[in-house]
Design a protein around this motif. Structure first.
Motif, PDB file in Angstrom:
ATOM      1  N   TYR A   1       0.752  -1.253  -0.072  1.00  0.00           N
ATOM      2  CA  TYR A   1       0.009  -0.045   0.029  1.00  0.00           C
ATOM      3  C   TYR A   1       0.947   1.132  -0.070  1.00  0.00           C
ATOM      4  O   TYR A   1       2.005   1.377   0.490  1.00  0.00           O
ATOM      5  CB  TYR A   1      -0.982   0.146   1.258  1.00  0.00           C
ATOM      6  CG  TYR A   1      -2.050  -1.123   1.204  1.00  0.00           C
ATOM      7  CD1 TYR A   1      -2.958  -1.342   0.283  1.00  0.00           C
ATOM      8  CD2 TYR A   1      -2.154  -1.827   2.503  1.00  0.00           C
ATOM      9  CE1 TYR A   1      -3.592  -2.259   0.259  1.00  0.00           C
ATOM     10  CE2 TYR A   1      -2.856  -2.997   2.574  1.00  0.00           C
ATOM     11  CZ  TYR A   1      -3.795  -3.272   1.338  1.00  0.00           C
ATOM     12  OH  TYR A   1      -4.633  -4.050   1.517  1.00  0.00           O
ATOM     13  N   THR A   2       0.444   2.318  -0.647  1.00  0.00           N
ATOM     14  CA  THR A   2       0.995   3.713  -0.450  1.00  0.00           C
ATOM     15  C   THR A   2       0.628   4.195   0.928  1.00  0.00           C
ATOM     16  O   THR A   2      -0.316   3.538   1.501  1.00  0.00           O
ATOM     17  CB  THR A   2       0.574   4.683  -1.458  1.00  0.00           C
ATOM     18  OG1 THR A   2      -0.847   4.924  -1.284  1.00  0.00           O
ATOM     19  CG2 THR A   2       0.854   3.987  -2.859  1.00  0.00           C
ATOM     20  N   ASP A   3       1.238   5.009   1.432  1.00  0.00           N
ATOM     21  CA  ASP A   3       0.842   5.843   2.789  1.00  0.00           C
ATOM     22  C   ASP A   3      -0.579   6.079   2.506  1.00  0.00           C
ATOM     23  O   ASP A   3      -1.481   5.913   3.757  1.00  0.00           O
ATOM     24  CB  ASP A   3       1.888   6.772   3.035  1.00  0.00           C
ATOM     25  CG  ASP A   3       3.054   6.498   3.798  1.00  0.00           C
ATOM     26  OD1 ASP A   3       3.311   5.218   3.657  1.00  0.00           O
ATOM     27  OD2 ASP A   3       3.947   7.457   3.731  1.00  0.00           O
ATOM     28  N   ASN A   4      -1.227   6.878   1.668  1.00  0.00           N
ATOM     29  CA  ASN A   4      -2.301   7.302   1.691  1.00  0.00           C
ATOM     30  C   ASN A   4      -3.435   6.169   1.498  1.00  0.00           C
ATOM     31  O   ASN A   4      -4.500   6.312   2.345  1.00  0.00           O
ATOM     32  CB  ASN A   4      -2.414   8.154   0.244  1.00  0.00           C
ATOM     33  CG  ASN A   4      -1.936   9.551   0.514  1.00  0.00           C
ATOM     34  OD1 ASN A   4      -1.531  10.106   1.665  1.00  0.00           O
ATOM     35  ND2 ASN A   4      -1.539  10.175  -0.588  1.00  0.00           N
ATOM     36  N   GLU A   5      -3.287   4.918   0.658  1.00  0.00           N
ATOM     37  CA  GLU A   5      -3.839   4.067   0.760  1.00  0.00           C
ATOM     38  C   GLU A   5      -4.014   3.343   2.138  1.00  0.00           C
ATOM     39  O   GLU A   5      -5.212   2.944   2.414  1.00  0.00           O
ATOM     40  CB  GLU A   5      -3.488   2.901  -0.317  1.00  0.00           C
ATOM     41  CG  GLU A   5      -3.546   3.303  -1.500  1.00  0.00           C
ATOM     42  CD  GLU A   5      -2.895   2.333  -2.498  1.00  0.00           C
ATOM     43  OE1 GLU A   5      -3.080   2.363  -3.791  1.00  0.00           O
ATOM     44  OE2 GLU A   5      -2.002   1.572  -2.207  1.00  0.00           O
ATOM     45  N   LEU A   6      -3.048   3.251   3.019  1.00  0.00           N
ATOM     46  CA  LEU A   6      -3.177   2.582   4.181  1.00  0.00           C
ATOM     47  C   LEU A   6      -3.981   3.477   5.303  1.00  0.00           C
ATOM     48  O   LEU A   6      -4.817   3.124   5.887  1.00  0.00           O
ATOM     49  CB  LEU A   6      -1.956   2.412   4.780  1.00  0.00           C
ATOM     50  CG  LEU A   6      -1.663   1.532   6.145  1.00  0.00           C
ATOM     51  CD1 LEU A   6      -2.510   0.215   6.131  1.00  0.00           C
ATOM     52  CD2 LEU A   6      -0.377   1.323   6.729  1.00  0.00           C
TER      53      LEU A   6
END
Length: 206
Positions: free
Chosen positions: A104-109
């Motif tokens: 995951y990207t930080d934003n997705e997480l």
């Protein structure tokens, strides 16, 4: 030691008769082994429990799948639901590890953690009974497993052994009545995470 030995026995089970490994599992307090998490009857376990403790890290899948059972559970007089998820701090090492582990990207997480909180706030907390309790803890401590404790037995999934997001994760049922040492280890680990300086309780009404 139990985790290391369990993984070795799982390798044997995949290619051999489960019964040949039964005595080892029973001595460790393990009453069942599953390689497909989705086949476990959590609806009945939620309904029959008074106290549930869960470490979910970031996924809202469990909440969504068992939302009806959880709503009925928290409405029960004296019921307690305790949840532990990952810190919502993207700069923490634990956050970075989980994002990398599951791709995951930080934003997705962050979006997944936000969705978890939204389901809890909108779909579970409103059903809480006057004498029941719901607690959520954010933590930077990452155990090697996801944990589900129902009164006097637990399910533990060794997610670190899975190469990617999948239901096919080694999962054990641990009975307090078989051998309380393994069960108590998990219970104590849960409580230690809650009480650690690297964890904090979310500000939800109780």
């Amino acid at each position: 030691f139990v985790f290391i030995e369990s993984l070795e026995h799982v390798k044997k089970i995949e290619n051999a008769d489960t019964n040949s490994e039964y005595e080892f599992f029973k001595k460790c307090g393990i009453s069942a082994y599953h390689n497909d998490f989705s086949q476990i009857d959590f609806n009945s376990y939620i309904a029959a429990s008074n106290h549930i403790k869960i470490i979910l890290l970031y996924s809202n899948h469990f909440l969504k799948i068992y939302i009806d059972a959880l709503q009925k559970f928290v409405a029960k007089d004296g019921a307690s639901l305790e949840l532990v998820i990952l810190t919502d701090n993207p700069s923490s090492n634990s956050y970075k590890y989980i994002a990398e582990k599951f791709g995951y990207t930080d934003n997705e997480l962050k979006a997944k953690l936000d969705d978890f909180i939204k389901i809890l706030q909108d779909d579970i907390i409103p059903y809480k009974g006057t004498n029941s309790r719901i607690e959520l803890y954010y933590t930077e401590l990452i155990p090697a497993y996801t944990l589900y404790i129902f009164d006097d037995f637990a399910y533990i999934t060794l997610y670190k052994t899975a190469p990617q997001r999948t239901n096919l994760i080694p999962c054990f049922r641990v009975e307090k009545s078989y051998d309380s040492s393994f069960f108590n280890f998990m219970l104590n680990d849960f409580n230690d995470i809650k009480e650690s300086k690297k964890s904090h309780m979310a500000n939800f009404p109780n």
